[in-house]
Design an enzyme around this catalytic site. Structure first.
Site, PDB file in Angstrom:
ATOM      1  N   THR A  12     100.840-102.352 -32.651  1.00 12.77           N
ATOM      2  CA  THR A  12     101.002-101.792 -31.310  1.00 12.77           C
ATOM      3  C   THR A  12     101.903-100.556 -31.300  1.00 12.77           C
ATOM      4  OG1 THR A  12     102.111-102.274 -29.202  1.00 12.77           O
ATOM      5  CG2 THR A  12     102.786-103.602 -31.056  1.00 12.77           C
ATOM      6  N   ASP A  13     101.703 -99.692 -30.309  1.00 14.40           N
ATOM      7  CA  ASP A  13     102.582 -98.523 -30.147  1.00 14.40           C
ATOM      8  C   ASP A  13     104.019 -98.952 -29.802  1.00 14.40           C
ATOM      9  OD1 ASP A  13     102.101 -99.373 -27.515  1.00 14.40           O
ATOM     10  OD2 ASP A  13     101.413 -97.423 -26.779  1.00 14.40           O
ATOM     11  N   GLU A  14     104.176-100.207 -29.339  1.00 19.46           N
ATOM     12  CA  GLU A  14     105.519-100.649 -28.920  1.00 19.46           C
ATOM     13  C   GLU A  14     106.507-100.705 -30.089  1.00 19.46           C
ATOM     14  OE1 GLU A  14     105.854-103.628 -25.930  1.00 19.46           O
ATOM     15  OE2 GLU A  14     103.783-103.371 -25.285  1.00 19.46           O
ATOM     16  N   TYR A  67     109.118-109.117 -28.776  1.00 20.95           N
ATOM     17  CA  TYR A  67     107.706-108.908 -29.107  1.00 20.95           C
ATOM     18  C   TYR A  67     107.553-107.764 -30.105  1.00 20.95           C
ATOM     19  CZ  TYR A  67     103.005-106.915 -28.705  1.00 20.95           C
ATOM     20  OH  TYR A  67     101.769-106.374 -28.999  1.00 20.95           O
ATOM     21  N   LYS A 109     106.636-107.688 -34.172  1.00 21.46           N
ATOM     22  CA  LYS A 109     105.440-106.960 -34.607  1.00 21.46           C
ATOM     23  C   LYS A 109     105.820-105.910 -35.654  1.00 21.46           C
ATOM     24  CE  LYS A 109     101.681-106.937 -33.302  1.00 21.46           C
ATOM     25  NZ  LYS A 109     100.476-107.696 -33.802  1.00 21.46           N
TER      26      LYS A 109
END
Ligand SMILES: NC(=O)c1ccc[n+]([C@@H]2O[C@H](COP(=O)([O-])OP(=O)(O)OC[C@H]3O[C@@H](n4cnc5c(N)ncnc54)[C@H](O)[C@@H]3O)[C@@H](O)[C@H]2O)c1
Length: 327
Positions: A116-118, A140, A144
């Site tokens: 994810t970009d997060e 989260y 990741k």
């Protein structure tokens, strides 16, 4: 190809499976069927489903026979839940990814980690490239990011054909209604308040789920082992504007908007530069306006998919999260 798709009963995984089956792949899905994973997402599809966790070597051994490659979508994916209950995030992203990587290594399988970009954190202007530092800000995104680093280490240390594909905010059919877009669509259709975090000015880079699924397929087939590819959407939008567009598409009233206490540590803006994925020949095809219209239509037409969710455990989750009952 014969694929093992982990987390294939969730939102993006099931869209990926649908697209790849149409292209002739043979697919086994390994999925723990958490609240977000649903048999219904695969019910019209010709796949073998093995129910189990990616942290369980026996479940992997049951599912992996004959596969040429693994695509790992399996994850806990809701930032709010990672703040209140981080345990499952650590188990699935750290232990689960490790266990799956070991299985890939034993069998020398190509491996794609869906990320994810997060993991890059928030950016005020410009876009993240694959070289940007990882600065995750929630349990989260931190777990990741940890999983991504482990995947990269398996390429570096053991020569595993491992690749990472980082997507921006996805939306589209089959997304669990805790996430912004389906939450707002279903609440708007029911005349329930539309809870907007903080000032609603957070910016997200939206990608229609089929575009992301095709991007992952592209990385699987054409990506170079050891490389990471950003796969971002064509449009950015401010959260409050997204809510207003949904109001317009559903014919609801602006009066339903209700500003609620912001999420702790809420990232302001995400933005992904996807030049590297484009150089592989991938391109997003669906602009945000068109994708949002399709998504609203899908939720409007698929009551049988969401009715059991909205009348089940989700009600208690919603009440805990927003301090009020769903209508
Ligand atoms: N939704 C987004 O906007 C977005 C954006 C970029 C990247 N991603 C990534 O894409 C992947 C899929 O996201 P999604 O939105 O489809 O999530 P989702 O929550 O809809 O689905 C996750 C799936 O993983 C399964 N799962 C959870 N823990 C498991 C475990 N231990 N073992 C096996 N299966 C398990 C669940 O049952 C579910 O089917 C995730 O890795 C996520 O980080 C999501």
């Amino acid at each position: 190809m014969k694929l093992l798709v982990c987390g294939g009963a969730g939102f993006i995984g099931s869209n990926f499976v649908r697209i790849r089956l149409a292209q002739g792949d043979e697919i086994t899905v390994l999925d723990k069927l958490t609240y977000a994973g649903r048999r219904e997402n695969l019910q019209d599809l010709d796949v073998r489903l093995v129910v189990g966790g990616i942290e369980d070597p026996a479940a992997i051994a049951d599912a992996i026979g004959g596969c040429d490659a693994i695509v790992n979508f399996a994850a806990e994916t809701h930032v709010d839940r990672s703040i209140t209950e981080p345990d499952a995030f650590v188990t699935t992203h750290a232990v689960g990814t490790y266990t799956l990587l070991e299985a890939a290594r034993e069998r020398s399988l190509r491996y794609v980690q869906v990320s994810t970009d997060e993991v890059y954190g928030s950016i005020e202007s410009g876009s993240f490239t694959e070289q940007s530092p990882l600065q995750p800000s929630s349990p989260y995104s931190a777990t990741k990011a940890g999983a991504d680093l482990l995947v990269a280490s398996y390429h570096h240390t053991y020569g595993l054909e491992a690749l990472i594909c980082r997507g921006s905010n996805n939306y589209g059919p089959y997304q669990y209604p805790e996430k912004l877009i389906p939450l707002m669509i279903l609440n708007a259709l029911h005349g329930d308040p539309l809870p907007v975090y903080g000032d609603g000015q957070q910016v997200r880079n939206w990608i229609f789920v089929e575009d992301f699924a095709r991007g992952i397929g592209h990385v699987l087939e054409h990506g170079a082992p050891g490389e990471t590819y950003n796969v971002g959407g064509p449009d950015e939008a401010v959260n409050l504007d997204v809510v207003k567009r949904i109001i317009a598409l559903t014919g609801a009233s602006d009066d339903l908007i209700e500003y609620v206490t912001d999420r702790p540590g809420h990232d302001r803006r995400y933005s992904l530069g996807s030049e590297k994925a484009r150089a592989l020949g991938w391109e997003a095809q669906v602009r945000f306006g068109e994708g949002l219209e399709k998504t609203v239509a899908w939720y409007r037409d698929n009551t049988a998919w969401w009715a059991p969710i909205r009348s089940g455990d989700y009600r208690a989750y919603y009440e805990r999260q927003y301090g009020r009952a769903l209508g």
